[in-house]
Design an enzyme around this catalytic site. Structure first.
Site, PDB file in Angstrom:
ATOM      1  N   ASP A  23      19.023  56.299  51.576  1.00 17.29           N
ATOM      2  CA  ASP A  23      19.780  55.043  51.679  1.00 17.29           C
ATOM      3  C   ASP A  23      21.281  55.280  51.503  1.00 17.29           C
ATOM      4  OD1 ASP A  23      20.074  52.333  52.048  1.00 17.29           O
ATOM      5  OD2 ASP A  23      19.711  51.825  49.944  1.00 17.29           O
ATOM      6  N   GLY A  24      22.073  54.410  52.087  1.00 19.73           N
ATOM      7  CA  GLY A  24      23.523  54.439  51.865  1.00 19.73           C
ATOM      8  C   GLY A  24      24.355  54.903  53.057  1.00 19.73           C
ATOM      9  N   ASN A  25      23.718  55.073  54.202  1.00 24.43           N
ATOM     10  CA  ASN A  25      24.478  55.510  55.387  1.00 24.43           C
ATOM     11  C   ASN A  25      25.579  54.517  55.755  1.00 24.43           C
ATOM     12  OD1 ASN A  25      22.675  57.586  55.529  1.00 24.43           O
ATOM     13  ND2 ASN A  25      21.590  56.835  57.352  1.00 24.43           N
ATOM     14  N   ARG A  27      27.091  52.179  53.888  1.00 26.43           N
ATOM     15  CA  ARG A  27      28.194  52.099  52.920  1.00 26.43           C
ATOM     16  C   ARG A  27      29.063  53.353  52.966  1.00 26.43           C
ATOM     17  NH1 ARG A  27      24.423  50.987  48.197  1.00 26.43           N
ATOM     18  NH2 ARG A  27      22.917  51.503  49.822  1.00 26.43           N
ATOM     19  N   HIS A  40      24.852  56.860  59.992  1.00 24.50           N
ATOM     20  CA  HIS A  40      23.522  57.346  60.406  1.00 24.50           C
ATOM     21  C   HIS A  40      23.641  58.733  61.024  1.00 24.50           C
ATOM     22  CE1 HIS A  40      21.957  53.504  59.353  1.00 24.50           C
ATOM     23  NE2 HIS A  40      22.478  52.847  60.383  1.00 24.50           N
ATOM     24  N   GLU A  70      10.893  46.477  57.558  1.00 19.06           N
ATOM     25  CA  GLU A  70      11.892  45.421  57.363  1.00 19.06           C
ATOM     26  C   GLU A  70      13.197  45.737  58.096  1.00 19.06           C
ATOM     27  OE1 GLU A  70       9.971  46.759  54.877  1.00 19.06           O
ATOM     28  OE2 GLU A  70       8.645  45.008  54.816  1.00 19.06           O
ATOM     29  N   LEU A 134       6.522  74.079  55.934  1.00 20.32           N
ATOM     30  CA  LEU A 134       6.793  72.741  55.402  1.00 20.32           C
ATOM     31  C   LEU A 134       6.149  71.636  56.252  1.00 20.32           C
ATOM     32  CD1 LEU A 134       8.554  70.889  53.475  1.00 20.32           C
ATOM     33  CD2 LEU A 134      10.289  70.974  55.269  1.00 20.32           C
ATOM     34  N   GLU A 210       7.416  60.983  39.752  1.00 18.05           N
ATOM     35  CA  GLU A 210       8.678  60.966  38.992  1.00 18.05           C
ATOM     36  C   GLU A 210       9.794  60.460  39.898  1.00 18.05           C
ATOM     37  OE1 GLU A 210       8.977  61.632  35.792  1.00 18.05           O
ATOM     38  OE2 GLU A 210       6.848  62.116  35.629  1.00 18.05           O
TER      39      GLU A 210
HETATM   40  C1  IPE Z   1      15.219  51.562  52.603  1.00 21.31           C
HETATM   41  O1  IPE Z   1      16.574  51.259  52.729  1.00 21.31           O
HETATM   42  C2  IPE Z   1      14.657  51.987  53.931  1.00 21.31           C
HETATM   43  C3  IPE Z   1      15.078  53.299  54.409  1.00 21.31           C
HETATM   44  C4  IPE Z   1      15.841  54.127  53.773  1.00 21.31           C
HETATM   45  C5  IPE Z   1      14.569  53.660  55.703  1.00 21.31           C
HETATM   46  P1  IPE Z   1      17.058  49.752  52.980  1.00 21.31           P
HETATM   47  O2  IPE Z   1      18.531  49.821  53.090  1.00 21.31           O
HETATM   48  O3  IPE Z   1      16.319  49.173  54.110  1.00 21.31           O
HETATM   49  O4  IPE Z   1      16.598  49.058  51.629  1.00 21.31           O
HETATM   50  P2  IPE Z   1      17.008  47.658  51.013  1.00 21.31           P
HETATM   51  O5  IPE Z   1      16.962  46.652  52.134  1.00 21.31           O
HETATM   52  O6  IPE Z   1      18.390  47.792  50.468  1.00 21.31           O
HETATM   53  O7  IPE Z   1      16.005  47.395  49.936  1.00 21.31           O
HETATM   54  C1  IPE Z   2      19.718  53.943  55.272  1.00 23.35           C
HETATM   55  O1  IPE Z   2      21.045  53.566  55.177  1.00 23.35           O
HETATM   56  C2  IPE Z   2      19.257  54.095  56.708  1.00 23.35           C
HETATM   57  C3  IPE Z   2      18.288  53.085  57.152  1.00 23.35           C
HETATM   58  C4  IPE Z   2      17.776  52.152  56.409  1.00 23.35           C
HETATM   59  C5  IPE Z   2      17.883  53.136  58.538  1.00 23.35           C
HETATM   60  P1  IPE Z   2      21.491  52.040  55.326  1.00 23.35           P
HETATM   61  O2  IPE Z   2      21.748  51.777  56.755  1.00 23.35           O
HETATM   62  O3  IPE Z   2      20.520  51.149  54.667  1.00 23.35           O
HETATM   63  O4  IPE Z   2      22.857  52.079  54.508  1.00 23.35           O
HETATM   64  P2  IPE Z   2      23.405  50.947  53.535  1.00 23.35           P
HETATM   65  O5  IPE Z   2      22.357  50.692  52.499  1.00 23.35           O
HETATM   66  O6  IPE Z   2      23.693  49.748  54.377  1.00 23.35           O
HETATM   67  O7  IPE Z   2      24.630  51.559  52.941  1.00 23.35           O
HETATM   68 MG    MG Z   3      20.366  50.416  52.763  1.00 20.91          MG
END
Ligand code: IPE
Ligand code: IPE
Ligand code: MG
Length: 249
Positions: A23-25, A27, A40, A70, A134, A210
């Site tokens: 997560d966090g791409n 931001r 991404h 989602e 792997l 964990e």
């Molecule tokens: C979780 O990240 C899904 C993936 C990393 C693929 P999200 O960005 O969708 O999660 P929420 O919506 O913040 O819970």
């Molecule tokens: C995770 O990064 C990638 C996917 C869920 C596809 P996000 O796109 O959710 O990045 P944030 O959470 O908005 O920073």
């Molecule tokens: Mg996210």
């Protein structure tokens, strides 16, 4: 915390199965005034590095949450950009994964993916299915609750005409109907991006996993942080409900 070297973690037990909520791409990109897609894109470089290192340190299973059920609710432009990136990345990387003995797999509602990425994924699975290194699994159009419902339906189909066998439905039987039937449960679940939630990932499988949560955005998650997360894991005591004395015997 001090930097952890690869040598340090190799002295100890390496988790068999690591699962990651990448997560966090978005931001990461926003902080740099870049479009979300740039995040991404950069995230793929993290995937490449983490997959390579997991192969080298002999992690057996790496499961990456790539696109959730989602995530279909995002603006359609972002969804189609992610799908196109997915297709291009698999096409580009699969030969290299194969060369490195990686066994590629995907879990989730794969039928809901557009045809092109769906076909590339199936080609990749077929090409690498005899590999013994792997086990790399992408969770795509994946949702934990949806997986549980599909398992329940599959159990109903199997047992509907055998009520005398209902008592045989135990945890072991249930597991057979999950997407992850042929994998051990994750030992370590990493979530990048600072959130402290599971976001519908592997709900059944993480009962005793964990958790390692880091504020680092996924594009910044590289070798150093992977080593830190494994080191952290190695210094925990997994008790599975027992007492500390019982498990340290
Ligand atoms: C979780 O990240 C899904 C993936 C990393 C693929 P999200 O960005 O969708 O999660 P929420 O919506 O913040 O819970
Ligand atoms: C995770 O990064 C990638 C996917 C869920 C596809 P996000 O796109 O959710 O990045 P944030 O959470 O908005 O920073
Ligand atoms: Mg996210």
């Amino acid at each position: 915390m001090k930097q952890i070297s690869r040598k340090e973690i190799l002295n100890n037990n390496i988790p068999d199965h690591i699962a990651i909520i990448m997560d966090g791409n978005g931001r990461w990109a926003k902080e740099k005034n870049l479009p979300r897609l740039a995040g991404h894109n950069e995230g793929i470089n993290s995937v490449r590095e983490i997959v390579r290192i997991c192969g080298e340190i002999e992690v057996k299973y790496l499961t990456l949450y790539t696109f959730s059920n989602e995530n279909w609710l995002r603006p359609s432009k972002e969804v189609s950009a992610i799908m196109s990136l997915l297709m291009k990345t698999i096409s580009k990387e699969i030969a290299n994964l194969h060369k490195n003995n990686v066994r590629f797999n995907a879990i989730g509602d794969l039928e809901s993916l557009p045809k092109k990425p769906f076909d590339r994924i199936n080609d990749g699975i077929l090409m690498t299915k005899e590999n013994t290194g792997l086990n790399l699994t992408l969770a795509l159009s994946y949702g934990g609750r949806q997986e549980l419902i599909s398992a329940v339906k599959s159990i109903i189909r199997k047992f509907i005409e055998k009520p005398q066998e209902y008592d045989m439905i135990d945890e072991k039987e249930f597991k057979k109907h999950l997407y992850t039937s042929d994998m051990p449960d994750p030992d370590l679940l990493i979530r990048t991006g600072g959130e402290k939630r599971i976001s519908n990932f592997l709900l059944w499988q993480i009962a005793y996993t964990e958790l390692f949560m880091t504020d680092a955005y996924w594009p910044d998650f590289r070798e150093e942080l992977l080593m830190k997360s494994i080191f952290d894991f190695q210094n925990r005591q997994r008790r599975f409900g027992k007492t500390g004395d019982q498990v340290s015997l």
